[in-house]
Design an enzyme around this catalytic site. Structure first.
Site, PDB file in Angstrom:
ATOM      1  N   TYR A 152       0.830  -1.208   0.000  1.00 33.03           N
ATOM      2  CA  TYR A 152       0.000   0.000   0.000  1.00 33.03           C
ATOM      3  C   TYR A 152       0.867   1.262   0.000  1.00 33.03           C
ATOM      4  O   TYR A 152       0.650   2.173  -0.806  1.00 33.03           O
ATOM      5  CB  TYR A 152      -0.927   0.000   1.215  1.00 33.03           C
ATOM      6  CG  TYR A 152      -1.736   1.272   1.336  1.00 33.03           C
ATOM      7  CD1 TYR A 152      -2.822   1.493   0.492  1.00 33.03           C
ATOM      8  CD2 TYR A 152      -1.404   2.255   2.261  1.00 33.03           C
ATOM      9  CE1 TYR A 152      -3.561   2.667   0.578  1.00 33.03           C
ATOM     10  CE2 TYR A 152      -2.129   3.424   2.356  1.00 33.03           C
ATOM     11  CZ  TYR A 152      -3.206   3.631   1.516  1.00 33.03           C
ATOM     12  OH  TYR A 152      -3.922   4.797   1.594  1.00 33.03           O
ATOM     13  N   LYS A 156       1.176   4.163  -3.063  1.00 31.79           N
ATOM     14  CA  LYS A 156       0.919   5.589  -2.882  1.00 31.79           C
ATOM     15  C   LYS A 156       2.154   6.424  -3.217  1.00 31.79           C
ATOM     16  O   LYS A 156       2.030   7.573  -3.683  1.00 31.79           O
ATOM     17  CB  LYS A 156       0.439   5.854  -1.455  1.00 31.79           C
ATOM     18  CG  LYS A 156      -0.930   5.259  -1.167  1.00 31.79           C
ATOM     19  CD  LYS A 156      -1.970   5.755  -2.164  1.00 31.79           C
ATOM     20  CE  LYS A 156      -3.335   5.168  -1.958  1.00 31.79           C
ATOM     21  NZ  LYS A 156      -4.335   5.663  -2.934  1.00 31.79           N
TER      22      LYS A 156
END
Length: 262
Positions: A152, A156
């Protein structure tokens, strides 16, 4: 001709809050998410409250074939999109090697590949139209490595750097690119990622989606490159520059472990 703001991940959280904030400003909308019933209800409510046209499309953007079909509809249609908001995203929490690969692949397909493909397809439409604006949603997680949320955080970081690079590339086409990097926000994201929501509730710096959206639309009007709502969040993004890389990893690991299921 009516111009539309297209928002992905519009059925809840920051995506929904941005849809409402833009509708309040008189923007016509195209809302995209997986949940058709939720989108239909939201579209009706926003139309009644603000008198704007709200279209919707149920689509799992993480499925390449469905995304292709959706983009073909847009290319063959006559609706002009002058604002693209890439808000759809998912997370996984816990040891990377313990996850099923399918969960990691789903994250990459949606957070990275779908976002990039939408920017490419709709960005080309905007270039033909003479301009537009793109907002990609990243996170303050993008500014550091994130043990226990490794995929994750990395996704990002990609969104942040891709958006900054794209911003410079497309300036002369009349397209403006911004990236939103919120901190902890009280949304369903944590439930969906099977994270410890008690930690979120105890976070003194957590913001509501509405607070994030209000700050964001104001920053978009000023064409800010990187949008970080909340003074505390802006401070957090600066900390990794002051620490060694190993210390940054250790601190992030300690914090992230508290979000992961026991």
């Amino acid at each position: 001709m009516t111009r539309y703001a297209l928002i992905t991940g519009a059925s809840s959280g920051i995506g929904l809050a941005l849809a409402e904030a833009l509708a309040r400003r008189g923007r016509s909308l195209i809302l995209v998410a997986r949940q058709r019933d939720a989108l239909e209800s939201i579209a009706l409510e926003l139309n009644q409250r603000f008198g704007v046209e709200v279209l919707f499309r149920a689509c799992d953007l993480g499925e390449p074939l469905r995304l292709s079909g959706f983009l073909l509809e847009l290319e063959e249609g006559d609706r002009q999109i002058d604002l693209l908001v890439n808000c759809a995203g998912i997370g996984t929490c816990g040891p990377f090697l313990a996850h099923d690969w399918s969960a990691e692949q789903d994250l990459i397909e949606l957070n990275v590949l779908a976002l990039t493909r939408l920017c490419h397809a709709i960005g080309n439409m905007m270039a033909v139209q003479g301009g537009g604006q793109i907002l990609n949603v990243s996170s303050i997680a993008a500014f550091q490595p994130g043990p226990w949320l490794s995929t994750y955080f990395a996704s990002k970081a990609y969104v942040l750097h891709f958006s900054e690079g794209l911003r410079e590339e497309v300036k002369k086409t009349g397209i403006k690119v911004s990236v939103l990097c919120p901190g902890v926000t009280r949304t369903r994201f944590f439930d969906a990622a099977k994270m410890n929501t008690d930690t979120v509730e105890q976070s003194t710096g957590a913001m509501t989606p509405e607070e994030v959206a209000l700050y964001t639309v104001r920053a978009l009007e000023k064409n800010k490159a990187i949008i970080i709502p909340g003074r505390r969040n802006r401070w957090i993004t600066r900390v990794p520059r002051l620490l060694s890389r190993w210390m940054t990893r250790k601190i992030a690991a300690s914090i992230n472990k508290s979000y992961c299921p026991r």
